[in-house]
Design a protein around this motif. Structure first.
Motif, PDB file in Angstrom:
ATOM      1  N   LYS A  55       0.843  -1.198   0.000  1.00 14.97           N
ATOM      2  CA  LYS A  55       0.000   0.000   0.000  1.00 14.97           C
ATOM      3  C   LYS A  55       0.876   1.245   0.000  1.00 14.97           C
ATOM      4  CE  LYS A  55      -3.770   2.451   0.759  1.00 14.97           C
ATOM      5  NZ  LYS A  55      -3.177   3.550  -0.038  1.00 14.97           N
ATOM      6  N   GLY A  56       0.805   2.037  -1.054  1.00 16.26           N
ATOM      7  CA  GLY A  56       1.566   3.272  -1.091  1.00 16.26           C
ATOM      8  C   GLY A  56       1.069   4.259  -0.052  1.00 16.26           C
ATOM      9  N   SER A  57       1.989   4.991   0.562  1.00 18.15           N
ATOM     10  CA  SER A  57       1.606   5.992   1.564  1.00 18.15           C
ATOM     11  C   SER A  57       2.451   7.240   1.427  1.00 18.15           C
ATOM     12  CB  SER A  57       1.751   5.437   2.983  1.00 18.15           C
ATOM     13  OG  SER A  57       1.478   6.463   3.940  1.00 18.15           O
ATOM     14  N   ARG A  58       1.757   8.374   1.367  1.00 19.26           N
ATOM     15  CA  ARG A  58       2.431   9.671   1.345  1.00 19.26           C
ATOM     16  C   ARG A  58       2.749  10.158   2.749  1.00 19.26           C
ATOM     17  NH1 ARG A  58      -2.525  12.148  -1.898  1.00 19.26           N
ATOM     18  NH2 ARG A  58      -3.488  10.730  -0.372  1.00 19.26           N
ATOM     19  N   PHE A  59       2.195   9.482   3.762  1.00 18.98           N
ATOM     20  CA  PHE A  59       2.261   9.999   5.121  1.00 18.98           C
ATOM     21  C   PHE A  59       3.031   9.098   6.078  1.00 18.98           C
ATOM     22  CE2 PHE A  59      -1.910  11.544   3.412  1.00 18.98           C
ATOM     23  CZ  PHE A  59      -1.435  12.813   3.089  1.00 18.98           C
ATOM     24  N   THR A  60       3.754   8.140   5.542  1.00 21.43           N
ATOM     25  CA  THR A  60       4.668   7.376   6.365  1.00 21.43           C
ATOM     26  C   THR A  60       6.074   7.916   6.115  1.00 21.43           C
ATOM     27  OG1 THR A  60       5.246   5.119   7.053  1.00 21.43           O
ATOM     28  CG2 THR A  60       5.198   5.559   4.686  1.00 21.43           C
ATOM     29  N   ALA A  63      -6.940  12.028   6.790  1.00 13.91           N
ATOM     30  CA  ALA A  63      -6.664  11.574   8.157  1.00 13.91           C
ATOM     31  C   ALA A  63      -7.935  11.081   8.833  1.00 13.91           C
ATOM     32  CB  ALA A  63      -6.020  12.696   8.962  1.00 13.91           C
ATOM     33  N   GLY A  64      -9.037  11.816   8.627  1.00 11.75           N
ATOM     34  CA  GLY A  64     -10.302  11.402   9.215  1.00 11.75           C
ATOM     35  C   GLY A  64     -10.791  10.082   8.646  1.00 11.75           C
ATOM     36  N   LEU A  65     -10.672   9.913   7.330  1.00 12.47           N
ATOM     37  CA  LEU A  65     -11.103   8.670   6.696  1.00 12.47           C
ATOM     38  C   LEU A  65     -10.208   7.505   7.108  1.00 12.47           C
ATOM     39  CD1 LEU A  65     -11.897  10.155   3.184  1.00 12.47           C
ATOM     40  CD2 LEU A  65     -13.561   9.238   4.815  1.00 12.47           C
ATOM     41  N   ASN A  66      -8.910   7.781   7.293  1.00 16.80           N
ATOM     42  CA  ASN A  66      -8.012   6.746   7.825  1.00 16.80           C
ATOM     43  C   ASN A  66      -8.520   6.234   9.164  1.00 16.80           C
ATOM     44  OD1 ASN A  66      -5.995   6.584   5.860  1.00 16.80           O
ATOM     45  ND2 ASN A  66      -4.825   8.252   6.742  1.00 16.80           N
TER      46      ASN A  66
END
Length: 268
Positions: free
Chosen positions: A130-135, A152-155
């Motif tokens: 899973k690609g992540s821009r926030f890790t 962030a809310g949907l996460n």
């Protein structure tokens, strides 16, 4: 909010997977001719070389098919059977002949040089990368504060519903083993389109559907740092509030689906 621990992956009945998998890159496109001229050669330049690149055209009016073939003569080009990004993806998945499938946007926002990192995560034991821009190591040149806050809310909702630890639910740069396709149960690409609306999974909800279904199946998910760049040409089709609402509806619908499946298994 403290994230729940990742659900323990269930034992997998899949055949032994290759340490050197053939990689199929699926590129859904609609009126992305100018971007394809840049994106396709860049994917082809990745080393180790990919097995195939499949462009799935959604009835483009800008000669995207011709541009793809001029940019990369050996590219495979197919036309999707219905409408929507989800159907385009499903058509590409069905046509893929590789061991690993990489989902890749045509707008130039994804970095082809990251493909080996996704493949390495799968070879190391993940079912879904899973690609992540926030890790750590990820980032974005394109995301706004509003979209970042919404993501962030949907996460948080996804992690609460599915017991995951996603940091970037709404990012479409992902990869997975092709042997997972039957488990994902996407709409049959040969099914007729409804008179009104779309089949569930045919639209932009496809990425959330995949994230939910791999989580519900307790597959092993590894996040891969990714840097999102700005689209090269053209304008984005993203609509912050409308798309955010659709993702939320998708999360709730997929959670209900997972609960039904769980109850059905318990009654057998």
């Amino acid at each position: 909010m403290r994230r729940p621990p990742m659900r323990k992956p269930r034992p997998r009945p899949y055949p032994r997977r290759s340490a050197f998998p053939a990689v199929s890159v699926i590129v859904p496109t609609r009126n992305e001719a100018r971007n394809l001229e840049i994106v396709l050669p860049a994917i082809a330049a990745v080393r180790p070389a990919v097995h195939e690149i499949i462009v799935v055209d959604g009835n483009s009016t800008d000669d995207s098919i011709g541009a793809a073939r001029r940019a990369l003569p050996w590219v495979r080009v197919i036309t999707q059977t219905r409408k929507g990004k989800g159907n385009a993806m499903a058509c590409g998945f069905a046509a893929a002949t590789g061991d690993v499938i990489v989902m890749f946007d045509a707008d130039g926002s994804a970095d082809p040089g990251e493909i080996p990192a996704f493949v390495s995560a799968l070879v190391a034991g993940a079912d879904f990368a899973k690609g992540s821009r926030f890790t750590e190591g990820g980032g974005s040149d394109d995301i706004t504060l509003l979209r970042k806050t919404g993501n962030a809310g949907l996460n948080g909702v996804a992690n609460a519903l599915f017991g995951t630890s996603y940091t970037d639910l709404c990012y479409g740069y992902n990869a997975f083993w092709a042997d997972l396709l039957p488990l994902l149960e996407l709409p049959d690409v040969n099914a007729s389109a409804p008179a009104e609306g779309m089949l569930w999974g045919d639209g932009f909800e496809i990425e959330t559907v995949l994230n939910c279904r791999v989580a519900a199946a307790a597959l092993k998910i590894t996040e891969v740092p990714s840097v999102e760049r700005q689209r090269i040409f053209g304008e984005t089709n993203l609509r912050t509030f409308a798309d955010g609402t659709r993702v939320l509806r998708t999360l709730l619908a997929e959670h209900r689906r997972a609960d039904r499946r769980k109850k059905d298994r318990a009654q057998r």
